[in-house]
Structure formats: C-alpha cells, structure tokens
Design a protein around this motif. Structure first.
Motif, PDB file in Angstrom:
ATOM      1  N   ASP A 159      -0.252  -4.523   5.598  1.00  0.00           N
ATOM      2  CA  ASP A 159       0.307  -3.508   4.708  1.00  0.00           C
ATOM      3  C   ASP A 159       1.789  -3.814   4.573  1.00  0.00           C
ATOM      4  OD1 ASP A 159       1.490  -1.298   3.527  1.00  0.00           O
ATOM      5  OD2 ASP A 159       0.475   0.191   4.781  1.00  0.00           O
ATOM      6  N   ASP A 179      -0.066   4.214   1.278  1.00  0.00           N
ATOM      7  CA  ASP A 179      -0.677   5.220   2.139  1.00  0.00           C
ATOM      8  C   ASP A 179       0.244   5.755   3.234  1.00  0.00           C
ATOM      9  OD1 ASP A 179      -3.523   5.014   1.010  1.00  0.00           O
ATOM     10  OD2 ASP A 179      -3.009   2.945   1.468  1.00  0.00           O
ATOM     11  N   THR A 204      -7.397   3.401   4.145  1.00  0.00           N
ATOM     12  CA  THR A 204      -7.282   1.944   3.995  1.00  0.00           C
ATOM     13  C   THR A 204      -8.560   1.207   4.389  1.00  0.00           C
ATOM     14  OG1 THR A 204      -6.328   1.802   6.228  1.00  0.00           O
ATOM     15  CG2 THR A 204      -4.789   1.980   4.373  1.00  0.00           C
ATOM     16  N   LEU A 214       0.828  -1.201   0.000  1.00  0.00           N
ATOM     17  CA  LEU A 214       0.000   0.000   0.000  1.00  0.00           C
ATOM     18  C   LEU A 214       0.867   1.257   0.000  1.00  0.00           C
ATOM     19  CD1 LEU A 214      -2.770  -1.015   2.576  1.00  0.00           C
ATOM     20  CD2 LEU A 214      -2.746  -1.319   0.099  1.00  0.00           C
TER      21      LEU A 214
END
Length: 531
Positions: free
Chosen positions: A381, A330, A369, A328
């Motif tokens: 993650d 993020d 998320t 991910l």
C-alpha cells in the motif's frame, strides 16, 4: 438533444412522443440549455414541463441530467430511477443513471447501469465509453479495453475515449500503443490539452521538435482556459527537455506552476504545524495496540511523490508472495472515519484509543483491502498520505512493515515541481513550498525510524542504483521475504501500474535518471532553499 451524442432527429422525436406541442418546445429548449450549459434556462423550462408532464420519461431524464450538472447526484439518481421505471429498457436513461451513480460514489451500481445500457443498445458509444472509463478508474484496465475498443469502433472520432484507451494501455505496460493512441487523439483534436499531457506524462516517450513547436504556438493563444494552459505548459516543459532546451523548459515550468498555484494555494506554515502536532502526539508507541500478529499481510511504502516508491513496489511485486496494490485510500479513510466518530481530528485521539479500537480499525483495513490478497498472501500500500499516519498504521497493524522511500533532496523536489498531479499535492507548485514539504517529510520519517526501528526502514534510491542486489536483498529480508531473483528482473513483470512512473518501472535500472545537473544554474533557487 442534450447528452445524446450520435442520436438522429427521428430518434429524438420518438423520445418526445406523448408530449403536447407546447411541452415539446419546453423540452427542446431545456435540452439546448443543458447542452450549452445554460442551466438556468434549462431549469426554467423543465420546471414548467414537469408541471404539465410530470411522469414523461424524457422530462424526467432531463431533470436528472440537470441535477447531475448541479452536482446534486443523489437527487439525480432518484429522478433517473423514476424515469427508468417508466421505460425500463431505455439505454439513454441507464447511461445517465450510471453517470450519476458513479458521481455519488456507487461505482458497482454505475458499472451495472452502463453494462445494462450496452445490452439494451449495443450501438450506443457513450455507454461503452462510460463503462470503460469507470472500469479503468477502478484499476481494471484489462476489462476497460474491450469496452473502449467498442466505443471507438462505433465513434472513431471520440477523443475522450481514445485518451482513456491510451491511459488503459499505459496501465498495462503497453507504452508504445499508448503513445499511438494519444497521438491519434491529437490528430483528431490538436488543441486537446489532456491528450498532450497524457502523451508527455508517459515519461519514457520523447516528444519531437515539431510537437514542441506546436505546443509553443498553442500556448500563444489567448483563448486557452487556465486548465488547458496548465496542462499544455507542463507538456511543453517535457517537450523542451526532450530536445535539450533546458533553460526554456524551466521557464515553461515556472509559468505553468505559477498558474496552477493560483488555482490551488498551499499554506506551508499551517502544514508544518500539523506535522509538529503529529510528532508531539505520537512521540512514543501507544500503550495499547491491536494484537502483535495483526497486519503481517501489509507492507506500507511511504514517500514523497517521484521518490522511487513505484520502483520499490515493482521490485516487491516481482516476488511470488506480494501483490502490488499501488496508492490505496483505505488507511486515511479509516483514520478520518474514526475522527468523525470521536468528534476530534487525528492525532488528538491517538493516545486515547484502546487496544480494542486499534484492533477494530485494523480489521476494517484488512477487510477493505482483501481484494489484494485474492491471488497472493501479502500486498503493498503506497498511499501518498500514509507517511503522516505511520503511528496509527502500526497501532492497528503491528505486524506490518513500513518502507520509507528516499531520494536525493534536490532530485525529489525538482521531480515534484515538474509533475502536474491528477489530484492533491498542492505543495508541489512553488519552489519554497515543495522544499518546506520535503523538510516536513524528512523530519517526520526520521522520527518514525527512531520510534519504530524494527518496523520502519529507509530505502534509498541512490543506494539501490549503486548496489541493486544488495539493496534488494536487504529490502526483502526486512519484509520477511526470501530472496527471489525475479525481484532483480522487476522490469519483466507485467502488472497494472497506475502512477506517473508506470512506463519507467518497465525498464531496467538506469543510472542516468538524475536531471538536476542538466538544468545547471536554473535550479539555484532550489539549491538555496535546501541549503
């Protein structure tokens, strides 16, 4: 007839209705310039055409396409929306608009534009391909497949569609079908370097002697671009390994990596200095953090590439409480945004952040998320850069857990060296650089386990191979999960996997995955650097 694959001359003429013969000639020259990537020729003719027919939808469409090719995506979107206002049901304009929206970062808008294009013209293969490609890039391969199947039904010789189709099958664990798709693409175009690399990157599907010979011949052609030579070089190394020619495989790797490093230089000393800064700034936990219960939903898996992180995620994702979200973006995105807000790079602001700052950032991470908690309460993650940001992650999400995946240093470094990465990982294309990077990872992650002993834990690949159940039980206990025997049968789990290990984690644990012994003295440079 630029950017209009499959359209016939009659349809092209219809698009030019309303233009004078003089402007028609300008548009045709502009279209030819775009198709041949002679952008200056295209620009000159479109400027002239725009003066004489500023509202004509085909003039506007081509102006938008030109802006897209110039990487001026927001301007392209604006112009293509003007064209669409004149012809609201035009599938070609919608298809071009989708491409520019995607390039500008508006993925949802792109998907909608491509979808509308397929509704307006169900026979436009390009729109179906773009829809499938975009859905696949958003980790939705199950939705991408029908669109790609339609594109291939309309245009069986569409090689890029066949490659993305194969990639989507791979992500869904349909490895044999994926290999077939890539080999069909190569049958259509034996010189397609991306198809060769996609086939080689399946990992578990061996290439044949004939394919190794074919790759060797192709690499002898001087006309190959650097990008194609790199992809084929890594593919040849895999093929030679598959047929047991390890010295030749390593020689192919050296050449492919040398070529890639020329494109993507790496400065190991500068990176090591950054790790020094992180260790100094994050020498101890911050005095203020988000609430201690925030972040219990998250399990970060941090590692170098090719170190067993996808396997660890697959084991956890076999548990009924865990969703495997893969790599991910993020966490680094939120940290970068905070750096921009403060006007100073991380980790300089680490000690100045307040409890409210960390809580705000943690809540933003959980918001971004949330899609990964729609079916299960917790998620993993495994973003590849997260190992550098563990202190920030645990300040904003104190209840999270961090699993550090480790593997034998030689195997780790060599596995990075043999992998051509889709993006980033510039350190991996030189022996000394990859070893220096491993040392930085090792010392920083040892620091994290020392500073956060209750929140950070090592997961050693070789220990997992030696005692699978004991290692799995310990992993689950650390993550606050009850033992579930499904985690020992992780290879039976069918889920979307988007990394190079997608095929490998669908197999039971194998104790023969170490490769360094096969290469013998060829890897002495690695051994010397690691000594």
């Amino acid at each position: 007839m630029a950017n209009i694959p499959g359209i016939n001359k009659a349809e092209w003429r219809k698009r030019l209705v309303g233009l004078s013969p003089r402007v028609t000639k300008m548009v045709e020259l502009a279209s030819a310039g775009i198709e041949a990537r002679r952008l200056e020729d295209a620009r000159r003719n479109l400027v002239a055409a725009g003066v004489l027919a500023p509202e004509h939808p085909e003039v506007l469409r081509l102006q938008g396409v030109l802006k897209h090719l110039e990487e001026r995506y927001e301007e392209a979107v604006e112009i293509l929306r003007k064209a669409l206002a004149v012809l609201p049901d035009d599938a070609l304009i919608l298809n071009n608009l989708g491409s520019s929206l995607r390039a500008s970062g508006d993925i949802d808008g792109a998907v909608e534009a491509f979808h509308q294009a397929t509704l307006r013209d169900p026979d436009l293969a390009a729109a179906w391909f773009n829809l499938g490609k975009t859905l696949k890039s958003q980790a939705r391969p199950e939705n991408a497949l029908p669109a790609l199947e339609r594109a291939l039904a309309l245009s069986p010789a569409h090689v890029p569609a066949r490659i993305v189709f194969g990639d989507s099958l791979k992500a869904l664990g349909r490895i044999d079908e994926s290999a077939t798709a890539f080999r069909q693409a190569l049958k259509l175009n034996p010189r397609n370097a991306q198809a060769w690399f996609s086939l080689a990157n399946l990992k578990t599907v061996p290439l044949t002697v004939a394919e190794a010979n074919q790759l060797g011949q192709l690499l002898g052609e001087r006309s190959l671009s650097d990008d194609d030579r790199i992809r084929m070089g890594f593919s040849l190394a895999k093929a030679l390994e598959d047929i047991g020619q390890y010295e030749k495989s390593f020689a192919a790797l050296i050449e492919a990596n040398r070529c890639k490093r020329r494109q993507k230089p790496w400065h190991a000393a500068d990176f090591s200095a950054r790790i020094d800064e992180i260790m100094q700034a994050c020498a101890r936990p911050p005095g203020a953090t988000a609430p201690s219960t925030q972040g219990s939903e998250v399990i970060f898996i941090v590692s170098l590439p090719r170190s067993g992180s996808t396997l660890t995620e697959q084991i956890l994702a076999a548990h009924p409480e865990i969703e495997g979200a893969s790599e991910l973006p993020d966490l680094p995105a939120i940290i970068n945004e905070e750096s921009e807000r403060r006007g100073v790079d991380f980790p300089a602001w680490f000690g100045a952040a307040t409890a409210d700052d960390w809580e705000r950032m943690g809540k933003e991470y959980l918001k971004r998320t949330e899609r990964w908690r729609e079916k299960r309460p917790r998620f993993t993650d495994k973003g590849l850069a997260n190992w550098q940001s563990v202190a920030a992650a645990l300040a904003m999400l104190p209840a999270a857990r961090v699993v550090v995946c480790r593997r034998d240093p030689l195997e780790t470094c060599f596995s990075c060296f043999i992998q051509l990465f889709a993006r980033g990982q510039r350190f991996s294309y030189d022996i000394d650089d990859v070893v220096a990077y491993w040392r930085d990872f090792d010392r920083l992650c040892r620091h994290w386990t020392s500073v956060y002993p209750n929140q950070v834990r090592d997961m050693v690949y070789e220990s997992l191979l030696a005692e699978p159940e004991a290692a799995t039980r310990a992993l689950l206990e650390f993550c606050g999960l009850s033992f579930d025997r499904a985690c020992l049968r992780f290879h039976e789990v069918r889920r979307k996997v988007r990394t190079a290990s997608a095929a490998q984690v669908l197999q039971p644990l194998r104790r023969d995955t170490a490769r360094s012994d096969r290469y013998g003295s060829a890897l002495d440079a690695f051994r010397k650097a690691l000594a």
